[in-house]
Each structure stands twice: as structure tokens, then as C-alpha cells.
Design an enzyme around this catalytic site. Sequence first.
Site, PDB file in Angstrom:
ATOM      1  N   TYR A 183       0.887  -1.105   0.113  1.00  9.83           N
ATOM      2  CA  TYR A 183      -0.032   0.145  -0.128  1.00  9.83           C
ATOM      3  C   TYR A 183       0.633   1.404  -0.059  1.00  9.83           C
ATOM      4  O   TYR A 183       0.760   2.165  -0.925  1.00  9.83           O
ATOM      5  CB  TYR A 183      -0.979   0.024   1.035  1.00  9.83           C
ATOM      6  CG  TYR A 183      -2.120   1.260   1.277  1.00  9.83           C
ATOM      7  CD1 TYR A 183      -3.001   1.199   0.567  1.00  9.83           C
ATOM      8  CD2 TYR A 183      -1.602   2.274   2.237  1.00  9.83           C
ATOM      9  CE1 TYR A 183      -3.830   2.427   0.564  1.00  9.83           C
ATOM     10  CE2 TYR A 183      -2.528   3.308   2.273  1.00  9.83           C
ATOM     11  CZ  TYR A 183      -3.646   3.210   1.358  1.00  9.83           C
ATOM     12  OH  TYR A 183      -4.303   4.320   1.483  1.00  9.83           O
ATOM     13  N   ALA A 208       3.945   1.519  -0.912  1.00 11.50           N
ATOM     14  CA  ALA A 208       4.721   1.901  -2.180  1.00 11.50           C
ATOM     15  C   ALA A 208       3.731   2.220  -3.363  1.00 11.50           C
ATOM     16  O   ALA A 208       4.211   3.218  -4.098  1.00 11.50           O
ATOM     17  CB  ALA A 208       5.291   0.553  -2.733  1.00 11.50           C
ATOM     18  N   LYS A 242       1.141   4.150  -2.975  1.00 13.37           N
ATOM     19  CA  LYS A 242       0.968   5.483  -2.710  1.00 13.37           C
ATOM     20  C   LYS A 242       1.849   6.509  -2.988  1.00 13.37           C
ATOM     21  O   LYS A 242       1.858   7.701  -3.429  1.00 13.37           O
ATOM     22  CB  LYS A 242       0.324   5.800  -1.205  1.00 13.37           C
ATOM     23  CG  LYS A 242      -1.199   5.126  -1.316  1.00 13.37           C
ATOM     24  CD  LYS A 242      -2.087   5.722  -1.931  1.00 13.37           C
ATOM     25  CE  LYS A 242      -3.493   5.165  -2.046  1.00 13.37           C
ATOM     26  NZ  LYS A 242      -4.637   6.000  -2.972  1.00 13.37           N
TER      27      LYS A 242
END
Length: 244
Positions: free
Chosen positions: A152, A154, A156
Site C-alpha cells: 500500500y 509503495a 501511494k
Amino acid sequence: MKKTAIVTGASRGIGAATAALLARSGWRVALGCFRHPGPARDLCGALAAEGLEAFPFQGDVSSLKEAEGLARAVLDRWGRIDLLVNNAGIAQQKLFTDITEEEWDRMFAVNVKSLYACCRAVVPHMVREHRGSIVNIASIWGEVGASCEVHYSASKAAVIGFTKALAKELGPSGVRVNCVSPGVIATDMNAALPPETMAALREETPLGTIGSPEEVARAVAWLAGEEASFVTGQVLGVNGGFVI
Ligand code: NAP
């Protein structure tokens, strides 16, 4: 003529709050949804009852074909797209060594490839019109990293890189690209977190509260509007001071 917006992931949470705020601020809005079309339909019905223009569109934003279908539906109905809010996303808490290849790929398909797909579908129109704005939804975890959320976090971080690069490329064409990076917000995405985790996150937030979807929506609407006409490539933190 009224300006037109697409908000992905508008069946609930931040996307629903953003779609409602935009509609009540004078935009026509297409509400993207995927697994829960009912709430998006209901919200469109409620907005129509207020005399506002909105319609739901069901599709998987990680598919270029479905993203193109969404853009085509908006252009067929209203003839213009002024704003794309790339909000749809998924999250998962897992030890890094337990994340399967499938889970990794799905995280990046929904949280990152969707930006490629939706922007690919609307950017040619915006460039032709020499106007438009894109707001992507990142996350504090893309800025500072979250333990047990490597995929998650990475994904974002990729949203932030995508935003900055596309802002540079589209600036000369009159199209602005920004992102909002929310802190901990009260939505279904966090509903499964244990109460003690939520309490710890609240404590770590200088303003001492969990944010609301409406607080994020107001930042998106500001970035989308004329007040932000000289703002592009920026990461606007809406996080109660969690990242300073
Ligand atoms: P949410 O309540 O879980 O809602 C997620 C939305 O994304 C739903 O409308 C869902 O549609 C849609 N969606 C999921 N997969 C999709 C797909 N493949 N195709 C199309 N739509 C899809 O989430 P939220 O908390 O509002 O989060 C919205 C955004 O803010 C996400 O990008 C999230 O990462 C980001 N964010 C959230 C927080 C937070 O604390 N809540 C913090 C930072 C950033 P259906 O329900 O119809 O499937």
C-alpha cells in the site's frame, strides 16, 4: 456551461463526500463505483432530488477499457470533462513476507494502474481543450511508510511520483495535476482496524482527531477550482499534522 467532474470510488468514503461536495458546488459529477453500485446510485438519486446532475458508472478503474468507457459516457452525456479525481483505492494490512504476488499485483493495479487508465482516457480531451485538472488521492503512508503495509505504501508513493511527472508534462497544455495526501480518515477502509490501533493513530496526530471524508473533500474541491489556478504538481497534506 456547467463544469463536469469524474470522481472514481464515489460509492462511499472520501469519494462519496467529494462527489457530493462538487455537485453541491455547481459541478456535474459522474460517480465511479465497482462492487457497490447501490450506494452510488442512491447518492445520485439524492443529488437529483436537490436538482443537481450526477450519474453512477460501474467499472474497474484498473482496466483501460473500462476507464475509457467511463470517459466516453461522460462525454456522450455532457460533452466535456473538466476534472478527474482519481480516488478509488484498496488497502491491506499484512506482514511483508505474507504478501502474495497476486495481492501485490492487485494493489498496484487498483491504486496505480488506475491512474494510468483514467488519465489515459481523459487527458487527450483535456489537452485538446487546453484546460482541465486532475486530483489524485495519495496517503501519508506513501510519504512516511507504514509497517505491514509495504505494498500500500509503495503504491501511494507511486501516486505522488505519477502526479509530479504528469504535472510537468501537462503544464504546457494548460492541465493541472495535484494530489491530496490524507492522514487517518474515518471510512470503511479503516473500519477493520482494532480500536487500540485507531486510538494510537489519533494520539500520533497533532490535532488529536481522526479526519472526516468531508475534510478531504474540501481540499480536493479547492485544488480543482479556480482558486488553485497557479497550483500544480503539489502534494497537499490533509492529515491533522501527522506529517510535518
Ligand atoms: P473506501 O471507503 O474503502 O472506498 C473505496 C472506494 O474505491 C469505493 O468507492 C470502491 O468502490 C472503490 N474501488 C475499489 N476498488 C475499485 C476498482 N477496482 N474499481 C473502481 N472502484 C474501486 O476508501 P476511502 O477510505 O474512502 O479511500 C479513498 C481513497 O483515499 C483511497 O485511494 C485510499 O487509499 C485513500 N486514503 C484513505 C485514507 C483513510 O484513512 N481512509 C487515508 C489516506 C488515503 P466499490 O465500493 O463500489 O467497490
